[in-house]
Write an enzyme that holds these catalytic residues in place. Structure first.
Site, PDB file in Angstrom:
ATOM      1  N   LYS A   1      18.721   4.221  17.978  1.00  0.00           N
ATOM      2  CA  LYS A   1      19.028   3.794  16.617  1.00  0.00           C
ATOM      3  C   LYS A   1      17.871   4.165  15.690  1.00  0.00           C
ATOM      4  O   LYS A   1      16.807   4.583  16.126  1.00  0.00           O
ATOM      5  CB  LYS A   1      19.276   2.286  16.587  1.00  0.00           C
TER       6      LYS A   1
ATOM      7  N   TYR B   1      -8.446   3.610  -5.865  1.00  0.00           N
ATOM      8  CA  TYR B   1      -7.901   2.638  -6.808  1.00  0.00           C
ATOM      9  C   TYR B   1      -8.618   1.298  -6.710  1.00  0.00           C
ATOM     10  O   TYR B   1      -8.912   0.803  -5.609  1.00  0.00           O
ATOM     11  CB  TYR B   1      -6.408   2.421  -6.546  1.00  0.00           C
TER      12      TYR B   1
END
Length: 385
Positions: free
Chosen positions: A45, A265
């Site tokens: 999956k 940042y």
């Protein structure tokens, strides 16, 4: 055609290699552990845990896997295209009103409720040969599946109604990655009791971690997932599986940052000395979580280059990650050098831990910008350019 062109080495900043030989070796190891009592299936999956369902399922099929589990019908259809005679179970169940889709593609729903069971029973009425399906019993997960009371009543009063199509009885372990957790033994006891109400029906209980709980949990079909893809099935022990996915990102710039200056940042990390910083072309848009970064308050993950582990310097941004390579000889880290972000040295579980997540989420969340390469062990994946 355009998408294929844009994923070529010349247009990408990082390379994702899927080692199919290791996928198959991991599956064979698990199959050997469950043999001869139980067959070993493979859970494919979520695009085979991010490795690419069509290619990976075909490799597993060629290695001997004949039973697969996916979450939704579209995943099952992908697997059917490359595994024409495999058993394919859909863990998400029988989606309402779509029984014909399952029939068309030879998919077997895992029936999770009395309502789904009745819909599948009615769909099979009048057929000379019923279309197979599994029934899921909830023994302690409290997610999908029949309650214990529902399962007992179904088995004692309506077994003949479901017997024509019932190919598998299954449950799902909640705490198998904690071998001493008391719920494991309780779920085993409950499931054994439930099996008695469905005589002669094959059973499945063990997921990846369940395989390592011992033979009693293997039943007739084991269905490992994360262990096939190199994740550690028992986190408190050394990982017995081989790393399957590796990521190498290109250095796009090397620069010096002076002591006292911030990096990235919010200047979340301050250089404590004059530092050599390498910036690589990968970020959270590529599935590398922001929480793996570092700051003045916490250490972050480490990558690997030139035989050295190097720490992340500051935040992970969308497209770029800064690394402190001050201690690495300058000739080993230059513009164009490839840095191991994930692989034999940077293990998937370790990287996930630094990102405060799990290997499942990391693998299934890898982005689409990588130059993706499949290796069977006999070929050396090509360089980025």
């Amino acid at each position: 055609m355009v998408e294929k062109l844009l994923s070529a080495p010349a247009f990408c900043g990082a390379k994702l290699t899927i080692h199919l030989d290791r996928v198959c070796a991991n599956w064979r190891k698990l199959a050997d552990m469950t043999a001869p009592k139980a067959r070993c299936a493979a859970v494919v999956k979520a695009d085979a845990y991010g490795t690419g369902a069509a290619i990976t399922a075909k490799a597993l099929y060629d290695a001997g896997a004949r039973t697969f589990f996916t979450a939704i019908p579209s995943e099952g259809i992908t697997v059917r295209e490359v595994c024409p005679d495999a058993e394919i179970y859909i863990l998400g169940g029988l989606f309402h009103g779509r029984a014909g889709t399952y029939e068309l593609h030879g998919l077997r729903p895992v029936l999770n409720s009395l309502e789904e069971i009745e819909e599948w029973r009615l769909f099979n009425l009048g057929r000379e040969t019923a279309l197979p399906a599994a029934i899921h019993i909830d023994t302690g997960m409290n997610r999908l599946g029949l309650t214990l009371d529902e399962a007992e009543e179904l088995g004692t009063k309506r077994f003949e109604d479901v017997k024509p199509f019932l190919s598998l009885l299954m449950t799902h372990l909640s705490c198998a990655d904690e071998p001493t957790h008391p719920l494991n033994a309780l779920q085993l006891e409950r499931f054994k009791k439930m099996r008695g109400f469905f005589p002669g029906v094959p059973a499945s209980m063990a997921n990846s971690a369940g395989v390592f709980l011992g033979e009693e949990y293997h039943m007739d079909i084991a269905r490992p997932g994360i262990a096939v893809y190199g994740g550690n099935p028992i986190p408190e022990r050394e990982n017995p599986m081989q790393a399957v996915a590796s990521i190498h990102a290109e250095v796009v710039q090397v620069r010096w940052v002076e002591e006292g200056h911030g990096i990235g940042y919010s200047a979340s990390l301050t250089a404590t000395k004059r530092s050599r910083i390498a910036v690589i072309s990968a970020g959270y848009a590529d599935g590398l979580h922001r929480l793996a970064g570092s700051s003045d308050e916490k250490d972050g993950a480490h990558f690997f280059v030139g035989g050295h582990f190097v720490p992340l310097a500051g935040r992970v941004s969308m497209d770029l990650i800064a690394l402190d390579v001050t201690h690495v000889p300058e000739d080993l880290v230059r513009r164009g050098t490839l840095v191991e972000v994930l692989g034999d040295n940077v293990l998937v579980d370790d990287l996930a831990k630094h990102a405060h997540t799990i290997s499942y989420e990391l693998l299934t969340g890898l982005g689409r910008r990588y130059h993706r390469v499949y290796s069977d062990g006999s070929n050396q994946p090509e360089a980025m350019a």
